[in-house]
Design a protein around this motif. Sequence first.
Motif, PDB file in Angstrom:
ATOM      1  N   ILE A 122      -7.476   3.601 -49.696  1.00 22.80           N
ATOM      2  CA  ILE A 122      -7.995   2.283 -49.779  1.00 22.80           C
ATOM      3  C   ILE A 122      -9.106   2.053 -48.690  1.00 22.80           C
ATOM      4  O   ILE A 122      -9.348   2.904 -47.680  1.00 22.80           O
ATOM      5  N   ALA A 123      -9.964   1.078 -48.843  1.00 20.15           N
ATOM      6  CA  ALA A 123     -11.084   0.572 -47.975  1.00 20.15           C
ATOM      7  C   ALA A 123     -10.801  -0.770 -47.142  1.00 20.15           C
ATOM      8  O   ALA A 123     -10.491  -1.589 -48.109  1.00 20.15           O
ATOM      9  N   VAL A 124     -11.183  -0.679 -46.087  1.00 22.04           N
ATOM     10  CA  VAL A 124     -11.027  -2.176 -45.316  1.00 22.04           C
ATOM     11  C   VAL A 124     -12.212  -2.324 -44.482  1.00 22.04           C
ATOM     12  O   VAL A 124     -13.140  -1.521 -44.542  1.00 22.04           O
ATOM     13  N   GLN A 125     -12.289  -3.526 -43.886  1.00 20.85           N
ATOM     14  CA  GLN A 125     -13.532  -3.841 -43.066  1.00 20.85           C
ATOM     15  C   GLN A 125     -13.686  -3.171 -42.077  1.00 20.85           C
ATOM     16  O   GLN A 125     -14.679  -2.352 -41.596  1.00 20.85           O
ATOM     17  N   ALA A 139       1.964  -2.389 -47.020  1.00 22.95           N
ATOM     18  CA  ALA A 139       2.427  -1.122 -47.197  1.00 22.95           C
ATOM     19  C   ALA A 139       4.108  -1.316 -46.573  1.00 22.95           C
ATOM     20  O   ALA A 139       4.534  -0.488 -47.205  1.00 22.95           O
ATOM     21  N   LYS A 140       3.963  -1.608 -45.374  1.00 21.12           N
ATOM     22  CA  LYS A 140       5.336  -1.851 -44.734  1.00 21.12           C
ATOM     23  C   LYS A 140       6.215  -2.659 -45.815  1.00 21.12           C
ATOM     24  O   LYS A 140       7.464  -2.018 -46.203  1.00 21.12           O
ATOM     25  N   GLN A 141       5.912  -3.568 -46.481  1.00 26.43           N
ATOM     26  CA  GLN A 141       6.466  -4.722 -47.078  1.00 26.43           C
ATOM     27  C   GLN A 141       7.193  -3.964 -48.302  1.00 26.43           C
ATOM     28  O   GLN A 141       7.993  -4.224 -49.138  1.00 26.43           O
ATOM     29  N   HIS A 142       6.226  -2.999 -48.955  1.00 28.86           N
ATOM     30  CA  HIS A 142       6.463  -2.415 -50.312  1.00 28.86           C
ATOM     31  C   HIS A 142       6.976  -1.027 -50.226  1.00 28.86           C
ATOM     32  O   HIS A 142       6.903  -0.326 -51.283  1.00 28.86           O
ATOM     33  N   GLY A 143       7.044  -0.656 -49.253  1.00 29.10           N
ATOM     34  CA  GLY A 143       7.635   0.737 -48.946  1.00 29.10           C
ATOM     35  C   GLY A 143       6.574   1.756 -49.456  1.00 29.10           C
ATOM     36  O   GLY A 143       7.077   2.887 -49.946  1.00 29.10           O
ATOM     37  N   ILE A 144       5.429   1.704 -49.230  1.00 31.59           N
ATOM     38  CA  ILE A 144       4.390   2.917 -49.472  1.00 31.59           C
ATOM     39  C   ILE A 144       3.684   3.353 -48.220  1.00 31.59           C
ATOM     40  O   ILE A 144       3.699   2.522 -47.429  1.00 31.59           O
ATOM     41  N   LYS A 145       2.979   4.424 -48.610  1.00 31.44           N
ATOM     42  CA  LYS A 145       2.145   4.918 -47.454  1.00 31.44           C
ATOM     43  C   LYS A 145       0.932   5.401 -48.082  1.00 31.44           C
ATOM     44  O   LYS A 145       0.613   6.072 -48.940  1.00 31.44           O
ATOM     45  N   TYR A 146      -0.250   5.046 -47.508  1.00 29.45           N
ATOM     46  CA  TYR A 146      -1.731   5.133 -48.121  1.00 29.45           C
ATOM     47  C   TYR A 146      -2.182   6.687 -47.718  1.00 29.45           C
ATOM     48  O   TYR A 146      -1.801   7.211 -46.676  1.00 29.45           O
ATOM     49  N   LYS A 147      -2.956   7.349 -48.470  1.00 34.84           N
ATOM     50  CA  LYS A 147      -3.282   8.631 -48.120  1.00 34.84           C
ATOM     51  C   LYS A 147      -4.324   8.625 -47.034  1.00 34.84           C
ATOM     52  O   LYS A 147      -4.382   9.345 -46.231  1.00 34.84           O
ATOM     53  N   ASN A 148      -5.214   7.557 -47.204  1.00 33.75           N
ATOM     54  CA  ASN A 148      -6.133   7.214 -46.199  1.00 33.75           C
ATOM     55  C   ASN A 148      -6.815   6.220 -46.441  1.00 33.75           C
ATOM     56  O   ASN A 148      -6.794   5.292 -47.081  1.00 33.75           O
ATOM     57  N   VAL A 149      -7.078   5.637 -44.983  1.00 33.36           N
ATOM     58  CA  VAL A 149      -7.725   4.302 -44.830  1.00 33.36           C
ATOM     59  C   VAL A 149      -9.257   4.555 -44.413  1.00 33.36           C
ATOM     60  O   VAL A 149      -9.630   4.909 -43.422  1.00 33.36           O
ATOM     61  N   SER A 150     -10.186   3.914 -45.364  1.00 41.14           N
ATOM     62  CA  SER A 150     -11.526   4.104 -45.070  1.00 41.14           C
ATOM     63  C   SER A 150     -12.072   2.972 -44.454  1.00 41.14           C
ATOM     64  O   SER A 150     -11.672   1.660 -44.795  1.00 41.14           O
ATOM     65  N   TYR A 151     -13.052   2.720 -43.274  1.00 45.86           N
ATOM     66  CA  TYR A 151     -13.543   1.678 -42.827  1.00 45.86           C
ATOM     67  C   TYR A 151     -15.052   1.527 -43.266  1.00 45.86           C
ATOM     68  O   TYR A 151     -16.065   2.236 -43.179  1.00 45.86           O
ATOM     69  N   VAL A 152     -15.214   0.642 -44.125  1.00 45.63           N
ATOM     70  CA  VAL A 152     -16.383  -0.039 -44.803  1.00 45.63           C
ATOM     71  C   VAL A 152     -16.857  -1.453 -44.309  1.00 45.63           C
ATOM     72  O   VAL A 152     -16.247  -2.342 -45.013  1.00 45.63           O
ATOM     73  N   PRO A 153     -17.531  -1.646 -43.328  1.00 38.24           N
ATOM     74  CA  PRO A 153     -18.006  -2.940 -42.915  1.00 38.24           C
ATOM     75  C   PRO A 153     -18.789  -3.626 -44.211  1.00 38.24           C
ATOM     76  O   PRO A 153     -19.548  -3.015 -44.844  1.00 38.24           O
ATOM     77  N   GLY A 154     -18.429  -4.964 -44.052  1.00 40.64           N
ATOM     78  CA  GLY A 154     -19.153  -5.752 -45.188  1.00 40.64           C
ATOM     79  C   GLY A 154     -18.511  -6.098 -46.558  1.00 40.64           C
ATOM     80  O   GLY A 154     -18.304  -5.062 -47.362  1.00 40.64           O
ATOM     81  N   ALA A 169      -9.921   0.808 -54.616  1.00 44.98           N
ATOM     82  CA  ALA A 169      -8.966  -0.212 -54.086  1.00 44.98           C
ATOM     83  C   ALA A 169      -9.444  -0.666 -52.780  1.00 44.98           C
ATOM     84  O   ALA A 169      -9.617   0.043 -51.795  1.00 44.98           O
ATOM     85  N   SER A 170      -9.464  -1.861 -52.453  1.00 44.83           N
ATOM     86  CA  SER A 170      -9.948  -2.413 -51.350  1.00 44.83           C
ATOM     87  C   SER A 170      -9.411  -3.925 -51.020  1.00 44.83           C
ATOM     88  O   SER A 170      -8.488  -4.525 -51.703  1.00 44.83           O
ATOM     89  N   ILE A 171     -10.277  -4.565 -50.245  1.00 47.93           N
ATOM     90  CA  ILE A 171      -9.819  -5.970 -49.858  1.00 47.93           C
ATOM     91  C   ILE A 171     -11.087  -6.714 -49.639  1.00 47.93           C
ATOM     92  O   ILE A 171     -11.803  -6.462 -48.846  1.00 47.93           O
ATOM     93  N   LEU A 172     -10.996  -7.761 -50.297  1.00 43.36           N
ATOM     94  CA  LEU A 172     -12.482  -8.800 -50.208  1.00 43.36           C
ATOM     95  C   LEU A 172     -12.139 -10.173 -49.927  1.00 43.36           C
ATOM     96  O   LEU A 172     -11.119 -10.520 -49.819  1.00 43.36           O
ATOM     97  N   ASP A 173     -13.327 -10.651 -49.298  1.00 39.30           N
ATOM     98  CA  ASP A 173     -13.124 -12.113 -49.091  1.00 39.30           C
ATOM     99  C   ASP A 173     -13.174 -13.040 -50.381  1.00 39.30           C
ATOM    100  O   ASP A 173     -13.474 -12.281 -51.662  1.00 39.30           O
ATOM    101  N   ALA A 174     -13.189 -14.334 -50.555  1.00 43.71           N
ATOM    102  CA  ALA A 174     -13.261 -14.956 -51.431  1.00 43.71           C
ATOM    103  C   ALA A 174     -14.584 -14.898 -52.332  1.00 43.71           C
ATOM    104  O   ALA A 174     -14.301 -14.885 -53.610  1.00 43.71           O
ATOM    105  N   THR A 175     -15.461 -15.000 -51.638  1.00 43.63           N
ATOM    106  CA  THR A 175     -16.971 -14.900 -52.439  1.00 43.63           C
ATOM    107  C   THR A 175     -17.064 -13.693 -53.068  1.00 43.63           C
ATOM    108  O   THR A 175     -17.510 -13.781 -54.312  1.00 43.63           O
TER     109      THR A 175
END
Length: 319
Positions: A122-125, A139-154, A169-175
């Motif tokens: 996955i990629a996060v800010q 991840a804690k709530q759904h009982g999963i573990k990510y292989k890797n977390v990448s840091y991608v600003p913006g 797979a990532s996480i975005l703001d509303a815009t």
Amino acid sequence: MKKFVAAVAVLALSTGIATAQTKIKYALGDVISIDELPLLVAVERAKKRGVEVEVVAFKNEDIATQAVINGQAELGQGTPYAALENVNVPIRFFVQLWSLQFFPVVANEHYKSWKDLDGQEIAVQGRGTGTEAIMILMAKQHGIKYKNVSYVPGSNVRALALLKGTIKASILDATNKNFVMKEAPGKFTVLPLGQVKASDESVFARLDYLQKNQAAIAVFVEELVRVNREINKNPASMLEERKKLGLLKDLPAKLEEEILPYFKEGVANGIFPNDGGGESAAKDDLEFYALSGSIKKPNPKIEDFWHLAPLKAALAKLK
């Protein structure tokens, strides 16, 4: 004459007016975009009141946070609880700009649920940001573990990467969530979050700086809170202020179309606090960031991370 000067100084302090132009360097660990419109409006208004805030965009939140810790900037923006917990310099949050409004987005060719992300990338800010905290908590709530977390600003950078297929797979703001859905209808799924309450962006500073510059900080906080109140009353006010003040002139046309929907959605979701967040925001943050693992300290106290005096003083003047 001395009595007159002293009287002027007291009046300036009590009204939150700087006796001379105060310059503040503001460290932002992200690309300046639609989200920062309220900040930019408040900056312009504070300048007219003798407080000049220079917003400097750093490569990421880690560098911006270090700039405040090292004294290269007076104020910083973000939620770097993990970083602030591990430094000897007392750093404190003092006003919430807006609360979390993020959307986990996945390419549905590969994933359709949280369980599908088990063992995936996955990629996060950035490290210690609200985006990382949300994904760790999920991840804690759904009982999963990510292989890797990448840091991608913006968020816009991650949105484009999703569209190109370099991120799945990532996480975005509303815009940028809205942008991705419009650009590639049917190709992405927004995963459910449930009720997540915490700061997305708050402002922090060294405690000694806050204590020594109360008048200037009060002015800036007043303007930040005033802008949020205007947004909640009329989301279109940001369109008007942007045009009047000449802000974000280089914003791409496609993102320009997202300004009003972003603020309407934000108001509907209650992310812009009319009171600067205050004690309730601090409590929500301590619970959320402790649960996600960003805060390691057992039973964290508000005073360990927040200094609410500037906000209380500003709110008293705004009434």
